[in-house]
Scaffold this motif. Structure first.
Motif, PDB file in Angstrom:
ATOM      1  N   LEU A 210       0.837  -1.208   0.000  1.00  0.00           N
ATOM      2  CA  LEU A 210       0.000   0.000   0.000  1.00  0.00           C
ATOM      3  C   LEU A 210       0.866   1.250   0.000  1.00  0.00           C
ATOM      4  CD1 LEU A 210      -2.495  -1.170   2.747  1.00  0.00           C
ATOM      5  CD2 LEU A 210      -2.762  -1.354   0.274  1.00  0.00           C
ATOM      6  N   SER A 211       0.426   2.274  -0.720  1.00  0.00           N
ATOM      7  CA  SER A 211       1.191   3.518  -0.717  1.00  0.00           C
ATOM      8  C   SER A 211       0.230   4.688  -0.851  1.00  0.00           C
ATOM      9  CB  SER A 211       2.197   3.537  -1.861  1.00  0.00           C
ATOM     10  OG  SER A 211       1.513   3.463  -3.079  1.00  0.00           O
ATOM     11  N   GLY A 212       0.683   5.854  -0.449  1.00  0.00           N
ATOM     12  CA  GLY A 212      -0.127   7.055  -0.573  1.00  0.00           C
ATOM     13  C   GLY A 212      -1.402   6.948   0.241  1.00  0.00           C
ATOM     14  N   GLY A 219     -16.863  -5.013   0.056  1.00  0.00           N
ATOM     15  CA  GLY A 219     -18.277  -5.214   0.326  1.00  0.00           C
ATOM     16  C   GLY A 219     -19.057  -4.027  -0.197  1.00  0.00           C
ATOM     17  N   ASN A 220     -19.919  -3.454   0.626  1.00  0.00           N
ATOM     18  CA  ASN A 220     -20.742  -2.331   0.180  1.00  0.00           C
ATOM     19  C   ASN A 220     -20.148  -0.970   0.554  1.00  0.00           C
ATOM     20  OD1 ASN A 220     -21.125  -2.344   2.883  1.00  0.00           O
ATOM     21  ND2 ASN A 220     -23.265  -3.025   2.824  1.00  0.00           N
ATOM     22  N   ALA A 221     -18.833  -0.929   0.832  1.00  0.00           N
ATOM     23  CA  ALA A 221     -18.235   0.340   1.259  1.00  0.00           C
ATOM     24  C   ALA A 221     -17.045   0.735   0.388  1.00  0.00           C
ATOM     25  CB  ALA A 221     -17.784   0.254   2.714  1.00  0.00           C
ATOM     26  N   VAL A 222     -16.830   2.035   0.296  1.00  0.00           N
ATOM     27  CA  VAL A 222     -15.598   2.561  -0.291  1.00  0.00           C
ATOM     28  C   VAL A 222     -14.934   3.409   0.789  1.00  0.00           C
ATOM     29  CG1 VAL A 222     -14.571   4.037  -2.057  1.00  0.00           C
ATOM     30  CG2 VAL A 222     -16.507   2.539  -2.637  1.00  0.00           C
ATOM     31  N   ILE A 223     -13.700   3.080   1.093  1.00  0.00           N
ATOM     32  CA  ILE A 223     -13.006   3.747   2.198  1.00  0.00           C
ATOM     33  C   ILE A 223     -11.818   4.501   1.632  1.00  0.00           C
ATOM     34  CG2 ILE A 223     -11.792   3.368   4.384  1.00  0.00           C
ATOM     35  CD1 ILE A 223     -13.365   0.546   4.286  1.00  0.00           C
ATOM     36  N   GLU A 224     -11.715   5.783   2.012  1.00  0.00           N
ATOM     37  CA  GLU A 224     -10.627   6.624   1.500  1.00  0.00           C
ATOM     38  C   GLU A 224      -9.531   6.720   2.555  1.00  0.00           C
ATOM     39  OE1 GLU A 224     -10.736   7.957  -1.528  1.00  0.00           O
ATOM     40  OE2 GLU A 224     -12.867   7.733  -2.040  1.00  0.00           O
ATOM     41  N   GLY A 225      -8.369   6.177   2.273  1.00  0.00           N
ATOM     42  CA  GLY A 225      -7.219   6.338   3.168  1.00  0.00           C
ATOM     43  C   GLY A 225      -7.199   5.338   4.304  1.00  0.00           C
ATOM     44  N   LEU A 226      -6.047   5.242   4.923  1.00  0.00           N
ATOM     45  CA  LEU A 226      -5.841   4.263   5.991  1.00  0.00           C
ATOM     46  C   LEU A 226      -5.970   4.911   7.363  1.00  0.00           C
ATOM     47  CD1 LEU A 226      -2.701   2.362   4.625  1.00  0.00           C
ATOM     48  CD2 LEU A 226      -5.099   1.611   4.560  1.00  0.00           C
ATOM     49  N   SER A 227      -6.518   4.150   8.316  1.00  0.00           N
ATOM     50  CA  SER A 227      -6.543   4.584   9.708  1.00  0.00           C
ATOM     51  C   SER A 227      -5.361   3.968  10.439  1.00  0.00           C
ATOM     52  CB  SER A 227      -7.839   4.135  10.385  1.00  0.00           C
ATOM     53  OG  SER A 227      -8.951   4.711   9.753  1.00  0.00           O
ATOM     54  N   GLU A 265     -13.942 -10.282  -2.645  1.00  0.00           N
ATOM     55  CA  GLU A 265     -12.915  -9.441  -3.254  1.00  0.00           C
ATOM     56  C   GLU A 265     -12.783  -8.091  -2.546  1.00  0.00           C
ATOM     57  OE1 GLU A 265     -11.518  -8.946  -7.788  1.00  0.00           O
ATOM     58  OE2 GLU A 265     -13.444  -8.007  -7.362  1.00  0.00           O
ATOM     59  N   VAL A 266     -11.561  -7.617  -2.424  1.00  0.00           N
ATOM     60  CA  VAL A 266     -11.262  -6.276  -1.911  1.00  0.00           C
ATOM     61  C   VAL A 266     -10.328  -5.613  -2.931  1.00  0.00           C
ATOM     62  CG1 VAL A 266     -10.121  -4.971  -0.063  1.00  0.00           C
ATOM     63  CG2 VAL A 266     -11.521  -6.993   0.496  1.00  0.00           C
ATOM     64  N   ILE A 267     -10.704  -4.403  -3.374  1.00  0.00           N
ATOM     65  CA  ILE A 267      -9.944  -3.737  -4.428  1.00  0.00           C
ATOM     66  C   ILE A 267      -9.317  -2.452  -3.880  1.00  0.00           C
ATOM     67  CG2 ILE A 267     -10.085  -2.650  -6.717  1.00  0.00           C
ATOM     68  CD1 ILE A 267     -12.552  -4.448  -7.226  1.00  0.00           C
ATOM     69  N   VAL A 268      -8.039  -2.274  -4.147  1.00  0.00           N
ATOM     70  CA  VAL A 268      -7.328  -1.090  -3.661  1.00  0.00           C
ATOM     71  C   VAL A 268      -6.761  -0.303  -4.846  1.00  0.00           C
ATOM     72  CG1 VAL A 268      -5.440  -0.245  -2.210  1.00  0.00           C
ATOM     73  CG2 VAL A 268      -6.678  -2.327  -1.559  1.00  0.00           C
ATOM     74  N   ARG A 269      -7.120   0.974  -4.900  1.00  0.00           N
ATOM     75  CA  ARG A 269      -6.584   1.867  -5.932  1.00  0.00           C
ATOM     76  C   ARG A 269      -5.759   2.941  -5.256  1.00  0.00           C
ATOM     77  NH1 ARG A 269     -11.513   0.570  -7.941  1.00  0.00           N
ATOM     78  NH2 ARG A 269     -11.517  -0.139 -10.127  1.00  0.00           N
ATOM     79  N   SER A 270      -4.607   3.237  -5.817  1.00  0.00           N
ATOM     80  CA  SER A 270      -3.814   4.356  -5.299  1.00  0.00           C
ATOM     81  C   SER A 270      -4.401   5.659  -5.812  1.00  0.00           C
ATOM     82  CB  SER A 270      -2.360   4.251  -5.760  1.00  0.00           C
ATOM     83  OG  SER A 270      -1.735   3.232  -5.039  1.00  0.00           O
ATOM     84  N   VAL A 271      -4.543   6.624  -4.929  1.00  0.00           N
ATOM     85  CA  VAL A 271      -5.100   7.904  -5.326  1.00  0.00           C
ATOM     86  C   VAL A 271      -3.964   8.915  -5.319  1.00  0.00           C
ATOM     87  CG1 VAL A 271      -6.737   9.700  -4.709  1.00  0.00           C
ATOM     88  CG2 VAL A 271      -7.325   7.280  -4.368  1.00  0.00           C
ATOM     89  N   GLN A 272      -3.850   9.662  -6.395  1.00  0.00           N
ATOM     90  CA  GLN A 272      -2.726  10.625  -6.509  1.00  0.00           C
ATOM     91  C   GLN A 272      -3.062  11.910  -5.764  1.00  0.00           C
ATOM     92  OE1 GLN A 272      -0.276   9.131  -7.851  1.00  0.00           O
ATOM     93  NE2 GLN A 272      -1.526   7.448  -8.560  1.00  0.00           N
TER      94      GLN A 272
END
Lengths: 272, 272, 272
Positions: A210-212, A219-227, A265-272
């Motif tokens: 993971l980066s950035g 599931g039914n959520a989209v989460i922005e950034g890590l805690s 499935e869990v999908i992770v996209r890097s956001v610039q």
């Protein structure tokens, strides 16, 4: 990995799908203590789902760094008991492993770099088949190798019997396919590997990948950034205590709230 | 029975219906370790159904051969706590037993030949009533003899106190009726004694009583002949790891598939 | 309190809400045994409801009198892990306690007279904040202080590290409000504190507060007078094994029969 000293006082951990209501685990412990009375026994889990090889291999992968290097990890999740699947013992860089040859130890051996990724062969570990009748109970049953073959092997190892005494060496083990995320165009497609007691959903996506400020779809959520911890946000994505990305809900149950189960499935996209 | 040496390092096993959520078992362990700090404690099961004397006696019968002869088996399934039922300790040919006198130890003592089948008296075992206040906690409660009477007795035995010090000897114990199959005209009428975590249905029919290729009627199934392991057939009848006939479903749950529960009849006919 | 000797062989008890299916408890045990290989580990309960601080504090209150005075009680029910709540260790008159500063130990410290009822300050106990990085695992996670901070602290204490080495002393702990009955005009208004595995409902009303033949109102029942054991009456009120008033149903489940759950009111009137 902690720099634990070799302790002299031998620990044997136990991981099974035998549950806690029956006496199967106690039979194994009686056999071990009869052979090695001063062994220290530590239960990892006996609540692995029946025949849950993947679940047990995840548990083994999460504990080994926290035990001394000479610990013997005895694991019995054994749908093929009594058939032709081999009984094995393996000495790895960090720990010794005893159980059926059905993929149980593949994840932990990979994590320790003991399996060559190309050839799939053992490179930094030694394995034997538990074939020497001297280190089994007499007349082993066809249905309970945990008691009759694996427990005696672990106890004799703990008592100082060399690995090579237990049977002929093996160069190939049965290796279940690794649970590994697929990465393409900077997008990580991983899976939920385990739901823990709190409902946290632990994935197969390593924190190192993971980066950035990633955007995580689970599931039914989209989460922005890590805690950083469980309290920071209502729904958190964080790198958990075993180093993998996990989803959590503050004082709640992420698996239920996000509708997540093992394999999802869990999908992770890097956001610039 | 394994030829375990007497180990010197004393093992105490614990079998109760106290569950794992409350602290009752921990209280007993604290008491034991206060008296005998180097005792090795092994949990057999604390998930026995509340007041499940039959279930606990089955568990004890299945473990004793796998523990050293000087092991102390502490069992507390005790619906009569605080009433006139006696508290007892028994030294048997293989193991020592501490608990309430309510039939808990009848099966294991029978199996060890310690009870004369005709007179029902102890013939190869010595029993005492735990009456000596010196080996109880002070002011024992009326509701938790596991902590106040049985745990101290087990610990003092482990510490070397002779059985006779614990109280006056008993020649008769309360013996629950044996769970024994009825045999007539070569047909065995037995019963399901235990459903284990995998859904295997374990009967009271000893493997020694089976011959040839038996036809087994259990729940809604008729099974022809015995299997050697769980994988050989979809629905198997086999002699399980404790020596009794059991019914199993490959990677499934026999109790559910065959509609079997504790007490249900299982009929075995020899086929020529 | 039993007059247990200090044993030399150090016991560490474990009380958590981690459950028995995951490997969290085993990780803690591996860490402890790596630091203090001959520690004796005793599980109190890992089935505390997630984040169930009150339940865990009840369990701790019920066990401490039965363990030697030098026992270390490690408790991790820790909804605030990773936030600013402190990590603490406390040496009390009877036992040492390690865990988060969230009220877990308030009940046991009160019961031991270690908290001044007026000022709420520690009077017969010494507490420190676990701040010395030398006695933590390197790079502790934000989500599993049980493994990374509390287990190492307990193990180092067991190995002889003085309390003061672990961090700076604390004079105030976070004290949850005591669960204490309200008494007015000779009528006691208490509450159900715990439902045990048998369905017994244990209240916060001490047996010492009862006199004569009390009339007890609990759930849908009114019970006249106290019983001595569980068999005396169909529905019993009795002073249970931890010294508190409890409600029980003979060979049954009082919580279900009387419709009682944690927090429900129980009223006791003295009858002349």
């Amino acid at each position: 990995v902690l720099a634990w000293p070799v302790t002299g006082k031998c620990i044997i951990t136990l991981t099974t799908d035998f549950g806690l209501r029956d006496a199967y685990v106690a039979c194994m412990k009686g056999v071990i203590l009869g052979i090695k009375p001063d062994a220290t026994l530590v239960d990892v889990s006996h609540q692995v789902a029946p025949q849950g090889i993947d679940e047990a291999s995840y548990l083994l992968e999460s504990i080994w760094p926290y035990f001394p290097s000479d610990t013997i990890h005895l694991a019995v999740v054994d749908p093929g008991v009594g058939t032709t699947r081999k009984a094995i013992a393996v000495t790895a860089p960090h720990g010794r492993f005893v159980g059926p040859d059905n993929g149980l130890f593949a994840a932990v051996l990979r994590r320790q770099g003991a399996i060559d990724p190309k050839s799939g062969r053992l490179v930094a570990a030694t394995a034997v088949e538990l074939a020497n009748p001297r280190y089994r109970l007499p007349n082993p049953s066809s249905t309970f190798h945990g008691r009759d073959i694996f427990a005696p092997a672990a106890a004799h190892l703990a008592a100082g019997v060399p690995l090579s005494e237990l049977g002929p060496s093996l160069s190939d083990l049965l290796l279940s396919p690794a649970s590994e995320p697929h990465i393409a165009d900077g997008v990580i497609h991983g899976r939920v590997r385990h739901i823990d007691r709190f409902g946290n959903a632990i994935t197969d996506i390593s924190g190192d990948a993971l980066s950035g400020a990633p955007r995580i779809q689970a599931g039914n959520a989209v989460i922005e950034g890590l805690s950083r911890d469980f309290q920071e946000r209502e729904i958190s994505a964080l790198v958990g205590s075993t180093g993998y990305l996990e989803l959590a809900v503050r004082n709640g149950n992420a698996a239920e709230t996000l509708h997540l189960g093992p394999g999802d499935e869990v999908i992770v996209r890097s956001v610039q």
